[in-house]
Enzyme design. Structure first.
Site, short mmCIF file in Angstrom:
data_model
loop_
_atom_site.label_atom_id
_atom_site.label_comp_id
_atom_site.label_asym_id
_atom_site.label_seq_id
_atom_site.Cartn_x
_atom_site.Cartn_y
_atom_site.Cartn_z
N LYS A 194 54.60 32.97 45.03
CA LYS A 194 54.08 34.04 44.14
C LYS A 194 54.39 33.45 42.59
O LYS A 194 55.67 33.70 42.06
CB LYS A 194 54.24 35.41 44.16
CG LYS A 194 53.82 36.51 43.17
CD LYS A 194 53.74 37.95 43.43
CE LYS A 194 53.42 38.64 41.94
NZ LYS A 194 53.40 40.11 42.48
N LYS A 247 50.06 33.00 46.20
CA LYS A 247 49.35 34.04 45.07
C LYS A 247 49.55 33.32 43.77
O LYS A 247 50.65 33.03 43.30
CB LYS A 247 49.73 35.21 45.10
CG LYS A 247 49.15 36.26 44.49
CD LYS A 247 49.71 37.56 44.52
CE LYS A 247 49.50 38.44 43.27
NZ LYS A 247 50.24 39.46 43.02
C1 PBG Z 1 52.93 44.07 42.47
C2 PBG Z 1 51.60 43.29 42.37
C3 PBG Z 1 50.75 42.59 41.46
C4 PBG Z 1 49.62 41.98 42.01
C5 PBG Z 1 49.87 42.38 43.48
N1 PBG Z 1 51.17 43.16 43.66
C6 PBG Z 1 51.17 42.67 39.94
C7 PBG Z 1 52.04 41.48 39.42
O1 PBG Z 1 53.08 41.25 40.10
O2 PBG Z 1 52.24 41.69 38.08
C8 PBG Z 1 48.48 41.21 41.32
C9 PBG Z 1 47.20 41.36 42.06
C10 PBG Z 1 46.12 41.22 41.21
O3 PBG Z 1 46.29 40.57 40.21
O4 PBG Z 1 45.03 41.23 41.71
N2 PBG Z 1 53.81 43.06 42.06
#
Ligand code: PBG
Length: 327
Positions: A194, A247
């Protein structure tokens, strides 16, 4: 011309093109991310995610029914609590928003496969993904809270948990906690690879989870790094993850392919809020063909090696797959 190979022979018509297609998709592999919030009788459209809503628990059935009708049975829940605090206590409260949504959804729609995002950022007053020490997230004390959160989700009916916080060791901490409480058979889908991405912008508007100071670069990955992505994925496999996620999706398909090639677990990729928002905005302007773009993005994700695609366009894609427009 004396040509032995004429690749155009296999492109000559729809029937032959479909016969030789290399990438096949199935709506069973789609996951729809959905926001649930505290309160009553509300369905609020998210301004930067046109067509996506935040639902209170009593209204979420409206969306769940549409999903089931489209043939989407996998839903990932994100909670938006009324009260946030330093330690994100609503994340692991027995009557927290996600816990209540799980109990109701499980009761009303037993055919759904309910997944939960496990993180602190929607629940902390400072918007970071864990508890703070000085001005940074304190890794090890956060693990206990994440494990507690995951357990409370599973106890409330989650079929699978998906930690997205990027703390070191969270998959192991969650696995141990679930096992110790008799949930050995509940899978963990790890947001393993991520990145610290600007593509999460609209999500943070939706969840009110933008960090109140600083950024997430001390825990989410630097977009310049590819080898580090493999390292993260392998570590989570070792810690007991069942599914590895990359992601965002569109700008990180090289990682989807890398992970697919070096790991034998199912690979998921998440087409995040910024990807949806860009497509939607251009479509509303009439600048792109929304359906074709959405299909092409999904096809690219599966072609890169994804087995599972998480997308705000899940309903539409399920329809396109059903009609044979893709897959
Ligand atoms: C929580 C999380 C996030 C997303 C999924 N889980 C936000 C982040 O990490 O800031 C992003 C999902 C999206 O942008 O559709 N940590």
């Amino acid at each position: 011309m004396d040509l032995t190979m004429r690749p155009r022979r296999l492109r000559g018509g729809e029937a032959i093109r479909r016969m030789v297609r290399e990438t096949r998709m199935d709506k069973a592999s789609l996951i729809y991310p959905m926001f649930v919030m505290d309160g009553e009788n509300k369905a609020e459209e998210i301004p930067s995610l046109v067509g996506q809503y935040r639902y209170t628990v009593d209204r979420m059935g409206e969306e769940l029914e549409k999903l089931l009708k489209a043939g989407v049975t996998n839903v990932m829940l994100f909670g938006i609590p009324e009260h946030k605090d330093e330690v994100g206590s609503q994340a692991y409260a027995e009557d927290g928003i996600v816990q209540r949504a799980l109990r109701k959804a499980k009761q009303d729609y037993p055919e759904l496969y309910l997944i939960t995002d496990v993180c602190m950022c929607e629940y902390t007053s400072h918007g970071h993904c864990g508890v703070l020490c000085d001005h940074d997230v304190d890794n090890d004390p956060t693990l206990e809270l994440l494990a507690k959160t995951a357990l409370s989700h599973v106890q409330a009916g989650a079929a699978m948990v998906a930690p997205s916080d990027m703390m070191d060791g969270r998959v192991r901490a969650i696995r141990e906690k679930l096992d110790a409480n008799g949930f050995q058979n509940t899978p963990i889908m790890s947001y393993a690879v991520k990145y610290a991405s600007a593509f999460y912008g609209p999500f943070r508007d939706a969840a009110g989870s933008a960090p109140s100071f600083g950024d997430r670069k001390s825990y989410q990955m630097d977009p310049h790094n590819r080898r580090e992505g493999i390292k993260e994925a392998l570590l989570d496999v070792e810690e007991g993850a069942d599914i590895i996620m990359v992601k965002p999706a569109m700008s990180y398909l090289d990682l989807v392919r890398e992970v697919r090639d070096c790991i034998d677990l199912p690979v998921a990729t998440y087409s995040v809020s910024g990807e949806y928002a860009m497509v939607k905005a251009a479509a509303l302007k009439g600048w792109i063909d929304e359906e074709r773009i959405v299909c092409e993005m999904a096809t690219a994700a599966y072609r890169a090696g994804a087995d599972i695609y998480i997308t705000y366009y899940a309903k539409e894609l399920a329809g396109f797959m059903q009609e044979g427009r893709i897959g």
